[in-house]
Design a protein around this motif. Sequence first.
Motif, PDB file in Angstrom:
ATOM      1  N   UNK A  31       0.804  -1.227   0.000  1.00 47.11           N
ATOM      2  CA  UNK A  31       0.000   0.000   0.000  1.00 47.11           C
ATOM      3  C   UNK A  31       0.828   1.264   0.000  1.00 47.11           C
ATOM      4  N   UNK A  32       2.155   1.129  -0.057  1.00 47.78           N
ATOM      5  CA  UNK A  32       3.037   2.297  -0.066  1.00 47.78           C
ATOM      6  C   UNK A  32       3.831   2.367  -1.363  1.00 47.78           C
ATOM      7  N   UNK A  33       4.214   3.585  -1.717  1.00 46.73           N
ATOM      8  CA  UNK A  33       5.182   3.819  -2.792  1.00 46.73           C
ATOM      9  C   UNK A  33       6.430   4.392  -2.128  1.00 46.73           C
ATOM     10  N   UNK A  34       7.557   3.801  -2.392  1.00 47.43           N
ATOM     11  CA  UNK A  34       8.796   4.305  -1.818  1.00 47.43           C
ATOM     12  C   UNK A  34       9.515   5.238  -2.777  1.00 47.43           C
ATOM     13  N   UNK A  45      16.620  13.351  -5.586  1.00 50.14           N
ATOM     14  CA  UNK A  45      15.602  12.301  -5.595  1.00 50.14           C
ATOM     15  C   UNK A  45      15.893  11.303  -6.703  1.00 50.14           C
ATOM     16  N   UNK A  46      15.893  10.021  -6.367  1.00 50.58           N
ATOM     17  CA  UNK A  46      16.048   8.987  -7.392  1.00 50.58           C
ATOM     18  C   UNK A  46      14.841   9.000  -8.327  1.00 50.58           C
ATOM     19  N   UNK A  47      15.099   8.935  -9.608  1.00 48.08           N
ATOM     20  CA  UNK A  47      14.016   8.976 -10.592  1.00 48.08           C
ATOM     21  C   UNK A  47      13.404   7.589 -10.763  1.00 48.08           C
ATOM     22  N   UNK A  48      12.827   7.104  -9.669  1.00 41.75           N
ATOM     23  CA  UNK A  48      12.276   5.757  -9.648  1.00 41.75           C
ATOM     24  C   UNK A  48      11.290   5.636  -8.491  1.00 41.75           C
ATOM     25  N   UNK A  49      10.165   4.963  -8.730  1.00 44.13           N
ATOM     26  CA  UNK A  49       9.238   4.604  -7.659  1.00 44.13           C
ATOM     27  C   UNK A  49       9.556   3.185  -7.213  1.00 44.13           C
ATOM     28  N   UNK A  50       9.625   2.969  -5.897  1.00 40.98           N
ATOM     29  CA  UNK A  50       9.972   1.653  -5.362  1.00 40.98           C
ATOM     30  C   UNK A  50       8.728   0.901  -4.918  1.00 40.98           C
TER      31      UNK A  50
END
Length: 233
Positions: A31-34, A45-50
């Motif tokens: 339920x989370x996006x890191x 900010x890293x250009x990526x959703x974890x």
Amino acid sequence: MKFLKFLGTAVVLFALLGVVSTALIEKINPGEIGVKQNLWGSGGINEQDYEPGFHLGVIGIHKWHRLDRRTHFLTFSSTDAVQSGRGMFEMSANNSQRRPPLDIRTKDNNTAALDVTMTYRIIENEANLLVAEGLQNSYRDRVVSTVQSVLREELAQLTPEDFVDTEVRLARAEQTVPVLREALKKFHIVPDLLLIRAVRFPDAYEQKLQDRQLKQQLTLLEKSLQEIGRAHV
């Protein structure tokens, strides 16, 4: 004696492993996006959703932001209406927002109070952009103000009779979703569903509208009876 020494060493190693893993591994819950931020140098900010799971993250070098992956609910409604048990629209979870009924002025210059629910979510792979633009703590409020503005403009094109007509009301809600999508994409948000759940007019006009509807129904009934009478002649 050697066994006890070995056992003590193993315990120490396991303890050290736990400490190291805590310092190096970050857990993103379901339920989370890191979103990972590099604190040193010019990383940003890293250009990526974890995705949910375990990810490399070193304390003091990386900072993690957690955003809600779930569908969000924005409801404009009176407190009584929400607490009366509206199922999926009850405002109990932290992915839900409730605001007072939406006041608009209709096409024929009458006022109306609307109960409206819109569902939305963060656009896939754009949570990192949302954080990079500093919106992680304010995007919900931005959504509320934007939706209010769009709905007051789009739904004002309806007359009270249009709101009563289910097909017209549903069509206008469906036509409004693309407008909301365009307005919200700058916040990295996409709307899914717009539902007009109830419409209330001032008491005096409400009675006038009901009387008008009753008169129309009686007129239709009279025509039907006349056609039945002619059919039996």
